[in-house]
Design a protein around this motif. Structure first.
Motif, PDB file in Angstrom:
ATOM      1  N   ARG A 144       0.808  -1.219   0.000  1.00  0.00           N
ATOM      2  CA  ARG A 144       0.000   0.000   0.000  1.00  0.00           C
ATOM      3  C   ARG A 144       0.839   1.266   0.000  1.00  0.00           C
ATOM      4  NH1 ARG A 144      -4.301  -1.239   4.709  1.00  0.00           N
ATOM      5  NH2 ARG A 144      -2.436  -2.211   5.595  1.00  0.00           N
ATOM      6  N   LYS A 186       0.698   3.702  -2.862  1.00  0.00           N
ATOM      7  CA  LYS A 186      -0.383   4.701  -2.855  1.00  0.00           C
ATOM      8  C   LYS A 186      -1.433   4.540  -3.956  1.00  0.00           C
ATOM      9  CE  LYS A 186       2.441   8.174  -0.519  1.00  0.00           C
ATOM     10  NZ  LYS A 186       2.995   9.547  -0.559  1.00  0.00           N
ATOM     11  N   PRO A 206      -3.577  -6.635   0.763  1.00  0.00           N
ATOM     12  CA  PRO A 206      -4.420  -5.443   0.613  1.00  0.00           C
ATOM     13  C   PRO A 206      -4.407  -4.871  -0.796  1.00  0.00           C
ATOM     14  CG  PRO A 206      -3.157  -5.320   2.654  1.00  0.00           C
ATOM     15  CD  PRO A 206      -2.613  -6.485   1.886  1.00  0.00           C
ATOM     16  N   VAL A 207      -3.272  -4.965  -1.456  1.00  0.00           N
ATOM     17  CA  VAL A 207      -3.160  -4.429  -2.817  1.00  0.00           C
ATOM     18  C   VAL A 207      -4.057  -5.204  -3.772  1.00  0.00           C
ATOM     19  CG1 VAL A 207      -1.602  -4.245  -4.796  1.00  0.00           C
ATOM     20  CG2 VAL A 207      -0.883  -3.404  -2.561  1.00  0.00           C
ATOM     21  N   TRP A 254      -5.801  -3.207  -7.145  1.00  0.00           N
ATOM     22  CA  TRP A 254      -4.673  -2.558  -7.803  1.00  0.00           C
ATOM     23  C   TRP A 254      -3.927  -3.545  -8.694  1.00  0.00           C
ATOM     24  CZ3 TRP A 254      -1.752   0.616  -3.441  1.00  0.00           C
ATOM     25  CH2 TRP A 254      -2.637   1.564  -2.899  1.00  0.00           C
TER      26      TRP A 254
END
Length: 321
Positions: A206, A209, A233-234, A239
């Motif tokens: 993360r 950004k 999380p990415v 993303w």
């Protein structure tokens, strides 16, 4: 006494792990005073396996095995092992092999030891060393069955060429028409280098950004000839594709070099990359948990550090071309 090795392939070529497994099987066969029989399922050139220790290659070319199906593959390998009179079967620690190995062990009435990291300490009885507790410790396993299945950990043994040629022969298998498993689709990563085969992995978190900044990861990976990866999380935020998610709940990584950029180091992530030989972290937070697990760390802003690192590596490669 025969040692059977399952050699994984893709697109008609053997994967690097297949050559490592064949090298390992040769070491086991030497200790047992036997020979190495490799099984190729819709695979590549048998001569490639001969260079790494295979004495024989059983070539299974079957349209029903074009797509991986653990039950079908386990049945095919069991038939090959019985035909060859194999006492030991060697498989990899890929996701596919970890799926089929227990099924294969049941078919053969064999004991199965996954995550093995070295040649057997003894072959009679079979004793092998493996990692346990997400690679935090080692265990010595004594396999007491007549036939054994060994799952070799990635990059645990390396490639060892042997002079010799493999005698190839066709082998036919009988598969159940309906084994209760149906493959509905296959999603493949499109990276130049896959996470499973990569010697070097560059991973982002993360701290990048947003997906618009992923060129930092890709430029460094291209310079190093590395695969790209990401934290959970990415991938959860969309993303990056889930095929790049590494960690305990994603893909395990056992690369020679793992570079984590903007990843704090949650315990699940660290558990998934713990088998990597050298770990490097780049993070602005000096208290990030990853620094405790890393071999090398840089406290700094990825948007400053990574472009400079990439440029220096490009200069180094140009000067040593």
């Amino acid at each position: 006494m025969s040692v059977l090795v399952y050699t994984e392939s893709e697109g008609g070529s053997f994967k690097k792990v297949a050559l490592e497994l064949t090298s390992y099987a040769k070491g086991v066969a030497n200790a047992m005073g036997g020979e190495v029989t490799a099984v190729s399922i819709n695979g590549g050139n048998a001569a490639d396996l001969g260079k790494y220790g295979a004495d024989k290659v059983m070539e299974i070319n079957d349209a029903a095995l074009e797509t991986f199906n653990a039950k079908n593959y386990a049945a095919a390998l069991a038939q090959a092992a019985k035909s060859a009179g194999a006492k030991t079967v060697v498989v990899s620690s890929s996701a596919n092999s970890k799926y089929l190995a227990p099924l294969l062990a049941v078919e053969l009435g064999a004991a199965y030891a996954p995550n093995v990291v070295a040649l057997p300490e003894s072959t009679s009885p079979m004793k092998v060393k493996s990692t346990v507790y997400t690679n935090k410790a080692f265990a010595i396993n004594e396999l007491k069955t007549d036939v054994t299945v060994i799952g070799l950990a990635k990059n645990a043994y390396g490639l060892h060429e042997n002079s010799g040629a493999a005698a190839a022969s066709a082998f036919s298998v009988e598969l159940a028409g309906d084994n209760g498993v149906e493959v509905t689709s296959v999603d493949k990563a499109t990276d130049k280098v896959t996470i499973a085969d990569a010697e070097v992995v560059v991973s982002g978190g993360r701290g990048l950004k947003g997906p618009e900044n992923w060129n930092l990861i890709e430029d460094l990976a291209d310079t190093l000839g590395a695969a790209t990866a990401c934290s959970k999380p990415v991938s959860d935020m969309g993303w990056r594709p889930h095929s790049e998610h590494v960690g305990q709940t994603g893909k395990p990584v056992a690369s020679n070099l793992y570079i984590a950029i903007g990843i704090s180091g949650a315990i699940q992530h660290l558990a998934g990359i713990n088998s990597s030989k050298v770990k490097v972290v780049i993070n602005t937070d000096p208290e990030a948990p990853f620094f405790k697990a890393a071999d090398y760390g840089i406290v700094g802003d990825a948007f400053d550090v990574v472009p400079r690192l990439t440029e220096k590596l490009k200069q180094f490669k140009a000067n040593n071309a």
